[in-house]
Design a protein around this motif. Structure first.
Motif, PDB file in Angstrom:
ATOM      1  N   ARG A 197       0.816  -1.219   0.000  1.00  0.00           N
ATOM      2  CA  ARG A 197       0.000   0.000   0.000  1.00  0.00           C
ATOM      3  C   ARG A 197       0.853   1.273   0.000  1.00  0.00           C
ATOM      4  O   ARG A 197       0.344   2.360   0.215  1.00  0.00           O
ATOM      5  CB  ARG A 197      -0.940  -0.020   1.192  1.00  0.00           C
ATOM      6  N   GLY A 198       2.168   1.101  -0.204  1.00  0.00           N
ATOM      7  CA  GLY A 198       3.055   2.258  -0.304  1.00  0.00           C
ATOM      8  C   GLY A 198       3.662   2.708   1.006  1.00  0.00           C
ATOM      9  O   GLY A 198       4.294   3.762   1.068  1.00  0.00           O
ATOM     10  N   GLY A 199       3.502   1.919   2.048  1.00  0.00           N
ATOM     11  CA  GLY A 199       4.071   2.272   3.340  1.00  0.00           C
ATOM     12  C   GLY A 199       5.471   1.730   3.522  1.00  0.00           C
ATOM     13  O   GLY A 199       6.081   1.182   2.599  1.00  0.00           O
ATOM     14  N   LYS A 200       5.974   1.893   4.740  1.00  0.00           N
ATOM     15  CA  LYS A 200       7.333   1.452   5.062  1.00  0.00           C
ATOM     16  C   LYS A 200       7.334   0.629   6.342  1.00  0.00           C
ATOM     17  O   LYS A 200       6.524   0.857   7.238  1.00  0.00           O
ATOM     18  CB  LYS A 200       8.253   2.650   5.258  1.00  0.00           C
ATOM     19  N   LEU A 201       8.282  -0.295   6.391  1.00  0.00           N
ATOM     20  CA  LEU A 201       8.534  -1.079   7.593  1.00  0.00           C
ATOM     21  C   LEU A 201       9.989  -0.887   7.992  1.00  0.00           C
ATOM     22  O   LEU A 201      10.881  -0.943   7.141  1.00  0.00           O
ATOM     23  CB  LEU A 201       8.288  -2.572   7.345  1.00  0.00           C
ATOM     24  N   ALA A 202      10.216  -0.666   9.276  1.00  0.00           N
ATOM     25  CA  ALA A 202      11.582  -0.650   9.810  1.00  0.00           C
ATOM     26  C   ALA A 202      11.895  -2.076  10.233  1.00  0.00           C
ATOM     27  O   ALA A 202      11.172  -2.670  11.028  1.00  0.00           O
ATOM     28  CB  ALA A 202      11.685   0.300  10.996  1.00  0.00           C
ATOM     29  N   VAL A 203      12.952  -2.640   9.666  1.00  0.00           N
ATOM     30  CA  VAL A 203      13.351  -4.017   9.946  1.00  0.00           C
ATOM     31  C   VAL A 203      14.623  -3.965  10.793  1.00  0.00           C
ATOM     32  O   VAL A 203      15.657  -3.473  10.346  1.00  0.00           O
ATOM     33  CB  VAL A 203      13.599  -4.794   8.628  1.00  0.00           C
ATOM     34  N   TRP A 204      14.512  -4.453  12.031  1.00  0.00           N
ATOM     35  CA  TRP A 204      15.624  -4.402  12.988  1.00  0.00           C
ATOM     36  C   TRP A 204      16.342  -5.745  13.031  1.00  0.00           C
ATOM     37  O   TRP A 204      15.714  -6.788  13.159  1.00  0.00           O
ATOM     38  CB  TRP A 204      15.095  -4.054  14.378  1.00  0.00           C
ATOM     39  N   LEU A 205      17.654  -5.708  12.949  1.00  0.00           N
ATOM     40  CA  LEU A 205      18.474  -6.914  12.971  1.00  0.00           C
ATOM     41  C   LEU A 205      18.859  -7.287  14.389  1.00  0.00           C
ATOM     42  O   LEU A 205      18.930  -6.433  15.272  1.00  0.00           O
ATOM     43  CB  LEU A 205      19.758  -6.704  12.165  1.00  0.00           C
ATOM     44  N   ASP A 206      19.159  -8.582  14.595  1.00  0.00           N
ATOM     45  CA  ASP A 206      19.661  -9.049  15.881  1.00  0.00           C
ATOM     46  C   ASP A 206      21.050  -8.490  16.175  1.00  0.00           C
ATOM     47  O   ASP A 206      21.373  -8.175  17.302  1.00  0.00           O
ATOM     48  CB  ASP A 206      19.737 -10.587  15.911  1.00  0.00           C
ATOM     49  N   GLU A 207      21.867  -8.393  15.138  1.00  0.00           N
ATOM     50  CA  GLU A 207      23.242  -7.913  15.291  1.00  0.00           C
ATOM     51  C   GLU A 207      23.517  -6.843  14.251  1.00  0.00           C
ATOM     52  O   GLU A 207      22.961  -6.881  13.159  1.00  0.00           O
ATOM     53  CB  GLU A 207      24.232  -9.069  15.094  1.00  0.00           C
ATOM     54  N   PRO A 208      24.424  -5.908  14.568  1.00  0.00           N
ATOM     55  CA  PRO A 208      24.769  -4.872  13.580  1.00  0.00           C
ATOM     56  C   PRO A 208      25.324  -5.495  12.305  1.00  0.00           C
ATOM     57  O   PRO A 208      26.017  -6.506  12.340  1.00  0.00           O
ATOM     58  CB  PRO A 208      25.837  -4.042  14.285  1.00  0.00           C
ATOM     59  N   PHE A 209      24.998  -4.863  11.192  1.00  0.00           N
ATOM     60  CA  PHE A 209      25.496  -5.284   9.889  1.00  0.00           C
ATOM     61  C   PHE A 209      26.269  -4.106   9.323  1.00  0.00           C
ATOM     62  O   PHE A 209      26.593  -3.175  10.045  1.00  0.00           O
ATOM     63  CB  PHE A 209      24.313  -5.722   9.009  1.00  0.00           C
ATOM     64  N   GLU A 210      26.551  -4.058   8.056  1.00  0.00           N
ATOM     65  CA  GLU A 210      27.395  -3.049   7.438  1.00  0.00           C
ATOM     66  C   GLU A 210      27.390  -1.703   8.172  1.00  0.00           C
ATOM     67  O   GLU A 210      26.355  -1.130   8.424  1.00  0.00           O
ATOM     68  CB  GLU A 210      27.023  -2.868   5.967  1.00  0.00           C
ATOM     69  N   ASP A 211      28.574  -1.234   8.517  1.00  0.00           N
ATOM     70  CA  ASP A 211      28.763   0.029   9.245  1.00  0.00           C
ATOM     71  C   ASP A 211      27.979   0.073  10.557  1.00  0.00           C
ATOM     72  O   ASP A 211      27.451   1.118  10.941  1.00  0.00           O
ATOM     73  CB  ASP A 211      28.384   1.228   8.361  1.00  0.00           C
ATOM     74  N   ASP A 212      27.895  -1.069  11.235  1.00  0.00           N
ATOM     75  CA  ASP A 212      27.195  -1.184  12.519  1.00  0.00           C
ATOM     76  C   ASP A 212      25.714  -0.787  12.450  1.00  0.00           C
ATOM     77  O   ASP A 212      25.120  -0.389  13.436  1.00  0.00           O
ATOM     78  CB  ASP A 212      27.902  -0.369  13.604  1.00  0.00           C
ATOM     79  N   LYS A 213      25.128  -0.912  11.283  1.00  0.00           N
ATOM     80  CA  LYS A 213      23.721  -0.576  11.095  1.00  0.00           C
ATOM     81  C   LYS A 213      22.856  -1.734  11.599  1.00  0.00           C
ATOM     82  O   LYS A 213      23.142  -2.888  11.323  1.00  0.00           O
ATOM     83  CB  LYS A 213      23.488  -0.335   9.602  1.00  0.00           C
ATOM     84  N   THR A 214      21.790  -1.402  12.334  1.00  0.00           N
ATOM     85  CA  THR A 214      20.890  -2.441  12.840  1.00  0.00           C
ATOM     86  C   THR A 214      19.462  -2.284  12.327  1.00  0.00           C
ATOM     87  O   THR A 214      18.630  -3.158  12.555  1.00  0.00           O
ATOM     88  CB  THR A 214      20.851  -2.446  14.378  1.00  0.00           C
ATOM     89  N   CYS A 215      19.153  -1.183  11.649  1.00  0.00           N
ATOM     90  CA  CYS A 215      17.789  -0.949  11.170  1.00  0.00           C
ATOM     91  C   CYS A 215      17.810  -0.615   9.687  1.00  0.00           C
ATOM     92  O   CYS A 215      18.582   0.233   9.239  1.00  0.00           O
ATOM     93  CB  CYS A 215      17.139   0.192  11.945  1.00  0.00           C
ATOM     94  N   TYR A 216      16.944  -1.294   8.939  1.00  0.00           N
ATOM     95  CA  TYR A 216      16.814  -1.074   7.497  1.00  0.00           C
ATOM     96  C   TYR A 216      15.361  -0.786   7.176  1.00  0.00           C
ATOM     97  O   TYR A 216      14.470  -1.401   7.744  1.00  0.00           O
ATOM     98  CB  TYR A 216      17.274  -2.317   6.724  1.00  0.00           C
ATOM     99  N   MET A 217      15.130   0.128   6.252  1.00  0.00           N
ATOM    100  CA  MET A 217      13.772   0.476   5.853  1.00  0.00           C
ATOM    101  C   MET A 217      13.386  -0.311   4.602  1.00  0.00           C
ATOM    102  O   MET A 217      14.133  -0.361   3.633  1.00  0.00           O
ATOM    103  CB  MET A 217      13.676   1.972   5.559  1.00  0.00           C
ATOM    104  N   LEU A 218      12.221  -0.923   4.666  1.00  0.00           N
ATOM    105  CA  LEU A 218      11.678  -1.665   3.532  1.00  0.00           C
ATOM    106  C   LEU A 218      10.461  -0.925   3.009  1.00  0.00           C
ATOM    107  O   LEU A 218       9.553  -0.599   3.772  1.00  0.00           O
ATOM    108  CB  LEU A 218      11.295  -3.087   3.950  1.00  0.00           C
TER     109      LEU A 218
END
Length: 133
Positions: A57-78
């Motif tokens: 429907r054109g919205g966004k989800l914040a996807v949080w990881l268990d452990e940091p990934f690239e550049d210590d990032k833990t949250c990705y927007m889908l």
């Protein structure tokens, strides 16, 4: 003398419906990504009844990881654009091993996209590659 090889590029057309995206997201959220995803948070107002309906429907989800990934990032927007790019990559990388795509009309049979496939689609959408698994 080595045998000559001739490369052919074939394109696949897939026509995802809103319901197809919702169904794939249900598979991802209810089992597919749970082994690497800590939590998923709807951004803004719910655009459907469930979080799985947000992307189509054109919205966004914040996807949080268990452990940091690239550049210590833990949250990705889908979002929908990332999802569609992830679906395309999944197809290009041979993910459709259960013949979910009907090549005659491009329709998608989400009954052939299990939690593992949904996980791969979301990983391609968020990271551009399979990171976990």
């Amino acid at each position: 003398m080595p045998e000559k090889k001739f490369e052919v590029l074939a394109q696949i057309r897939a026509a995802l419906t809103q319901q197809d995206i919702d169904d794939i997201m249900v598979s991802a959220l209810e089992g597919g990504i749970n082994y690497w995803c800590r939590r998923v948070v709807v951004q803004g107002n719910y655009l459907g009844e469930y979080a799985s309906e947000q992307i189509s429907r054109g919205g966004k989800l914040a996807v949080w990881l268990d452990e940091p990934f690239e550049d210590d990032k833990t949250c990705y927007m889908l979002d929908r654009d990332k999802f569609l790019a992830g679906f395309k990559l999944w197809l290009e990388k041979g993910g459709d091993s259960y013949d979910a795509i009907d090549y005659s009309d491009g329709s998608v049979d989400c009954g052939q996209i299990d939690a593992t496939c949904a996980d791969e689609i979301v990983q391609y959408a968020l990271f551009g590659e399979l990171v976990f698994g």
